[in-house]
Design an enzyme around this catalytic site. Structure first.
Site, PDB file in Angstrom:
ATOM      1  N   THR A 133     -40.348 -35.559 -34.506  1.00  0.00           N
ATOM      2  CA  THR A 133     -39.278 -35.746 -33.519  1.00  0.00           C
ATOM      3  C   THR A 133     -38.887 -37.222 -33.378  1.00  0.00           C
ATOM      4  OG1 THR A 133     -38.886 -35.653 -31.127  1.00  0.00           O
ATOM      5  CG2 THR A 133     -41.153 -35.748 -31.804  1.00  0.00           C
ATOM      6  N   ASP A 134     -37.672 -37.457 -32.914  1.00  0.00           N
ATOM      7  CA  ASP A 134     -37.247 -38.839 -32.645  1.00  0.00           C
ATOM      8  C   ASP A 134     -37.951 -39.412 -31.409  1.00  0.00           C
ATOM      9  OD1 ASP A 134     -35.940 -37.353 -30.670  1.00  0.00           O
ATOM     10  OD2 ASP A 134     -33.957 -38.224 -31.039  1.00  0.00           O
ATOM     11  N   GLU A 135     -38.614 -38.514 -30.624  1.00  0.00           N
ATOM     12  CA  GLU A 135     -39.230 -38.988 -29.373  1.00  0.00           C
ATOM     13  C   GLU A 135     -40.406 -39.933 -29.635  1.00  0.00           C
ATOM     14  OE1 GLU A 135     -39.523 -35.986 -26.323  1.00  0.00           O
ATOM     15  OE2 GLU A 135     -37.896 -34.829 -27.214  1.00  0.00           O
ATOM     16  N   TYR A 158     -46.326 -35.185 -25.066  1.00  0.00           N
ATOM     17  CA  TYR A 158     -45.753 -34.506 -26.246  1.00  0.00           C
ATOM     18  C   TYR A 158     -45.479 -35.513 -27.358  1.00  0.00           C
ATOM     19  CZ  TYR A 158     -42.064 -32.659 -29.292  1.00  0.00           C
ATOM     20  OH  TYR A 158     -41.303 -32.318 -30.395  1.00  0.00           O
ATOM     21  N   LYS A 162     -47.171 -36.012 -31.120  1.00  0.00           N
ATOM     22  CA  LYS A 162     -46.406 -35.967 -32.374  1.00  0.00           C
ATOM     23  C   LYS A 162     -46.567 -37.281 -33.135  1.00  0.00           C
ATOM     24  CE  LYS A 162     -44.061 -33.086 -33.742  1.00  0.00           C
ATOM     25  NZ  LYS A 162     -44.333 -31.860 -34.545  1.00  0.00           N
TER      26      LYS A 162
HETATM   27  P1  NAD Z   1     -41.020 -23.929 -30.722  1.00  0.00           P
HETATM   28  O1  NAD Z   1     -41.868 -24.246 -29.544  1.00  0.00           O
HETATM   29  O2  NAD Z   1     -39.798 -23.097 -30.549  1.00  0.00           O
HETATM   30  O3  NAD Z   1     -41.908 -23.197 -31.839  1.00  0.00           O
HETATM   31  C1  NAD Z   1     -43.209 -23.600 -32.160  1.00  0.00           C
HETATM   32  C2  NAD Z   1     -43.855 -22.467 -32.922  1.00  0.00           C
HETATM   33  O4  NAD Z   1     -45.201 -22.873 -33.260  1.00  0.00           O
HETATM   34  C3  NAD Z   1     -43.973 -21.166 -32.131  1.00  0.00           C
HETATM   35  O5  NAD Z   1     -43.532 -20.076 -32.913  1.00  0.00           O
HETATM   36  C4  NAD Z   1     -45.466 -21.056 -31.821  1.00  0.00           C
HETATM   37  O6  NAD Z   1     -45.929 -19.713 -31.745  1.00  0.00           O
HETATM   38  C5  NAD Z   1     -46.067 -21.785 -33.017  1.00  0.00           C
HETATM   39  N1  NAD Z   1     -47.405 -22.318 -32.705  1.00  0.00           N
HETATM   40  C6  NAD Z   1     -47.784 -23.027 -31.597  1.00  0.00           C
HETATM   41  N2  NAD Z   1     -49.086 -23.307 -31.644  1.00  0.00           N
HETATM   42  C7  NAD Z   1     -49.561 -22.789 -32.813  1.00  0.00           C
HETATM   43  C8  NAD Z   1     -50.843 -22.769 -33.435  1.00  0.00           C
HETATM   44  N3  NAD Z   1     -51.906 -23.325 -32.840  1.00  0.00           N
HETATM   45  N4  NAD Z   1     -50.975 -22.170 -34.634  1.00  0.00           N
HETATM   46  C9  NAD Z   1     -49.898 -21.582 -35.240  1.00  0.00           C
HETATM   47  N5  NAD Z   1     -48.675 -21.566 -34.691  1.00  0.00           N
HETATM   48  C10 NAD Z   1     -48.503 -22.160 -33.497  1.00  0.00           C
HETATM   49  O7  NAD Z   1     -40.676 -25.326 -31.370  1.00  0.00           O
HETATM   50  P2  NAD Z   1     -39.362 -25.824 -32.131  1.00  0.00           P
HETATM   51  O8  NAD Z   1     -38.407 -26.345 -31.135  1.00  0.00           O
HETATM   52  O9  NAD Z   1     -38.910 -24.802 -33.095  1.00  0.00           O
HETATM   53  O10 NAD Z   1     -39.961 -27.080 -32.912  1.00  0.00           O
HETATM   54  C11 NAD Z   1     -40.527 -26.931 -34.204  1.00  0.00           C
HETATM   55  C12 NAD Z   1     -41.004 -28.283 -34.698  1.00  0.00           C
HETATM   56  O11 NAD Z   1     -39.922 -29.197 -34.732  1.00  0.00           O
HETATM   57  C13 NAD Z   1     -42.070 -28.913 -33.783  1.00  0.00           C
HETATM   58  O12 NAD Z   1     -43.029 -29.537 -34.599  1.00  0.00           O
HETATM   59  C14 NAD Z   1     -41.289 -29.936 -32.974  1.00  0.00           C
HETATM   60  O13 NAD Z   1     -42.108 -31.016 -32.589  1.00  0.00           O
HETATM   61  C15 NAD Z   1     -40.218 -30.348 -33.965  1.00  0.00           C
HETATM   62  N6  NAD Z   1     -38.941 -30.813 -33.373  1.00  0.00           N
HETATM   63  C16 NAD Z   1     -38.291 -30.051 -32.444  1.00  0.00           C
HETATM   64  C17 NAD Z   1     -37.067 -30.499 -31.931  1.00  0.00           C
HETATM   65  C18 NAD Z   1     -36.285 -29.681 -30.926  1.00  0.00           C
HETATM   66  O14 NAD Z   1     -35.259 -30.145 -30.431  1.00  0.00           O
HETATM   67  N7  NAD Z   1     -36.677 -28.464 -30.611  1.00  0.00           N
HETATM   68  C19 NAD Z   1     -36.521 -31.711 -32.375  1.00  0.00           C
HETATM   69  C20 NAD Z   1     -37.227 -32.451 -33.335  1.00  0.00           C
HETATM   70  C21 NAD Z   1     -38.429 -31.986 -33.831  1.00  0.00           C
HETATM   71  P1  TYD Z   2     -35.258 -30.889 -23.059  1.00  0.00           P
HETATM   72  O1  TYD Z   2     -34.376 -29.787 -23.540  1.00  0.00           O
HETATM   73  O2  TYD Z   2     -36.525 -30.541 -22.347  1.00  0.00           O
HETATM   74  O3  TYD Z   2     -35.541 -31.822 -24.332  1.00  0.00           O
HETATM   75  P2  TYD Z   2     -36.275 -33.299 -24.396  1.00  0.00           P
HETATM   76  O4  TYD Z   2     -36.914 -33.590 -23.110  1.00  0.00           O
HETATM   77  O5  TYD Z   2     -37.274 -33.070 -25.475  1.00  0.00           O
HETATM   78  O6  TYD Z   2     -35.187 -34.248 -24.756  1.00  0.00           O
HETATM   79  O7  TYD Z   2     -34.421 -31.818 -22.094  1.00  0.00           O
HETATM   80  C1  TYD Z   2     -33.217 -32.427 -22.498  1.00  0.00           C
HETATM   81  C2  TYD Z   2     -32.742 -33.330 -21.366  1.00  0.00           C
HETATM   82  O8  TYD Z   2     -32.400 -32.518 -20.232  1.00  0.00           O
HETATM   83  C3  TYD Z   2     -33.819 -34.271 -20.882  1.00  0.00           C
HETATM   84  O9  TYD Z   2     -33.208 -35.515 -20.523  1.00  0.00           O
HETATM   85  C4  TYD Z   2     -34.379 -33.595 -19.653  1.00  0.00           C
HETATM   86  C5  TYD Z   2     -33.179 -32.862 -19.080  1.00  0.00           C
HETATM   87  N1  TYD Z   2     -33.502 -31.603 -18.351  1.00  0.00           N
HETATM   88  C6  TYD Z   2     -32.977 -31.381 -17.068  1.00  0.00           C
HETATM   89  O10 TYD Z   2     -32.246 -32.226 -16.525  1.00  0.00           O
HETATM   90  N2  TYD Z   2     -33.288 -30.211 -16.440  1.00  0.00           N
HETATM   91  C7  TYD Z   2     -34.084 -29.260 -17.008  1.00  0.00           C
HETATM   92  O11 TYD Z   2     -34.356 -28.211 -16.350  1.00  0.00           O
HETATM   93  C8  TYD Z   2     -34.595 -29.476 -18.331  1.00  0.00           C
HETATM   94  C9  TYD Z   2     -35.466 -28.472 -19.013  1.00  0.00           C
HETATM   95  C10 TYD Z   2     -34.262 -30.678 -18.973  1.00  0.00           C
END
Ligand code: NAD
Ligand code: TYD
Length: 352
Positions: A133-135, A158, A162
């Site tokens: 992630t970019d975080e 989180y 990561k």
């Molecule tokens: P998500 O939470 O929707 O999915 C995570 C999946 O991992 C789930 O299906 C869960 O069952 C599985 N999982 C969790 N713990 C596990 C374990 N111990 N063993 C096996 N499987 C397990 O997450 P996402 O949003 O699809 O993110 C996927 C990846 O991309 C993550 O690594 C996250 O850090 C990264 N990412 C997400 C975003 C975003 O905006 N969602 C952005 C950048 C990077």
């Molecule tokens: P989120 O979707 O949790 O992603 P991330 O924190 O990983 O960027 O949140 C996106 C933005 O929205 C973040 O600045 C937090 C804000 N947010 C709210 O204002 N209210 C909410 O209920 C949630 C879940 C997020």
């Protein structure tokens, strides 16, 4: 030639399910094993349409379990790993950091170890691809973008977990010569995202006429990317990325939360045939997230220059498609918001 076997972890989650679908269809000659624990965030409905494909297998299992991973590698003799499994929600990490260490750090190191042992340091044609992630880069001021050279400065449990997993992946490349790539992506949105994250949570609340809890003043900025564009980037990086490299992936699409929420409300009014302005009335400013990062924004020029990838979906179009998906998939939404969801919601939002 031996048919390739690729392990995708977290393929029942939001991004992973789109990666699984894209890869299974695009590479019919390659076998894909989707390993997922099916936590609250994992959902087999997300990949139900590929379940019958001959080059696809689902395995339920835990990346925290080294013995299980060893058996899995023995059974499938993987040539590559695309690692997405993680705990992924910042608010949950604030509540329970240890779960993030166990899955994101320990789970990733287990996977690295297992791959290294199975490949016995013979890494010809092997690749370990870690999705991050970019975080990990922390928070930006009003200007500037995260590049691949930006120093790590994670702020939440989180992002710290990561960041730690990214460091371990690099250490395996550096120490053992394991071929690895890492990508760091900005905020994704689209179908199948669990309604704990901003966009699907707000779509669900608007639909049900519930308050929209905006953290702090709503002036936080995120860079939004449509999930299918991320899945295409992952495919591109896995197949064409250079070992040892990092690629930043982003949408060149910055929005403050409040501007995004206004846009979402207006689109929802239109789609639900409600008078203009109805959904905006649900906006409620609530107590801020502790340690809330002010601004994320990705410089995605390296991946464009070196691998030819760039985002293709315009934000309003992507948001509109996303809303349509949630409105058309009422059962999906109903299923994931039954059970523990209400408890989570009450716990997370009652105190704000
Ligand atoms: P998500 O939470 O929707 O999915 C995570 C999946 O991992 C789930 O299906 C869960 O069952 C599985 N999982 C969790 N713990 C596990 C374990 N111990 N063993 C096996 N499987 C397990 O997450 P996402 O949003 O699809 O993110 C996927 C990846 O991309 C993550 O690594 C996250 O850090 C990264 N990412 C997400 C975003 C975003 O905006 N969602 C952005 C950048 C990077
Ligand atoms: P989120 O979707 O949790 O992603 P991330 O924190 O990983 O960027 O949140 C996106 C933005 O929205 C973040 O600045 C937090 C804000 N947010 C709210 O204002 N209210 C909410 O209920 C949630 C879940 C997020």
């Amino acid at each position: 030639m031996k048919q390739k076997n690729i392990l995708i972890t977290g393929g029942a989650g939001f991004i992973g399910s789109h990666v699984v679908r894209l890869m299974v269809h695009k590479y019919p000659e390659t076998n894909f094993v989707n390993l997922d624990l099916l936590t609250y965030a994992g959902n087999l409905e997300n990949v139900a349409d590929v379940a019958g494909n001959p080059n696809y297998t689902f395995v339920r299992g835990d990346i925290r379990n080294a013995e299980f991973l060893k058996d899995l590698f023995e059974k499938y003799n993987f040539d590559g790993v695309i690692h997405l499994a993680a705990e992924s929600h910042v608010d949950r990490s604030i509540e329970n950091p240890l779960a993030f260490v166990e899955t994101n750090v320990l789970g990733t190191v287990n996977l690295l170890n297992t791959a290294r042992n199975w490949w016995q340091d013979d890494f010809d044609d092997k690749l370990f691809y870690h999705i991050s992630t970019d975080e990990v880069y922390g928070s930006l001021g009003k200007t500037g973008l995260f590049t691949e050279q930006t120093p790590y400065d994670p702020h939440s449990p989180y992002s710290a977990s990561k960041a730690a997993s990214d460091h371990f992946v690099r250490s395996y490349h550096n120490t053992y010569g394991m071929p690895t790539v890492i990508s760091n992506c900005s905020n994704n949105y689209g179908p199948n995202q669990f309604p704990e994250k901003l966009i699907p949570l707000f779509i669900n609340n608007i639909k049900n006429n519930k308050p929209l809890p905006v953290y702090g003043d709503g002036q936080y900025t995120r860079d939004w990317l449509y999930v299918l564009d991320h899945a295409r980037a992952i495919d591109t990086i896995f197949n064409h990325g250079k070992s040892g490299e990092t690629y930043n992936v982003g949408g060149f699409n910055e929005y403050t939360n409040i501007d995004l929420i206004h846009l979402l409300c207006d689109l929802m009014d239109d789609k639900l045939n409600r008078p203009a302005g109805t959904s905006r009335q649900l906006i409620t400013f609530v107590k801020d997230r502790p340690g809330h990062d002010k601004r994320y924004a990705i410089d995605a020029t390296k991946i464009k220059r070196e691998l030819g990838w760039q985002p293709s979906v315009n934000f309003e179009e992507g948001l509109s498609k996303t809303i349509d998906w949630y409105l058309q998939n009422e059962n999906w939404l109903k299923n994931v918001t039954s059970g523990d969801y209400q408890k989570y919601y009450d716990r997370m939002y009652a105190g704000r």
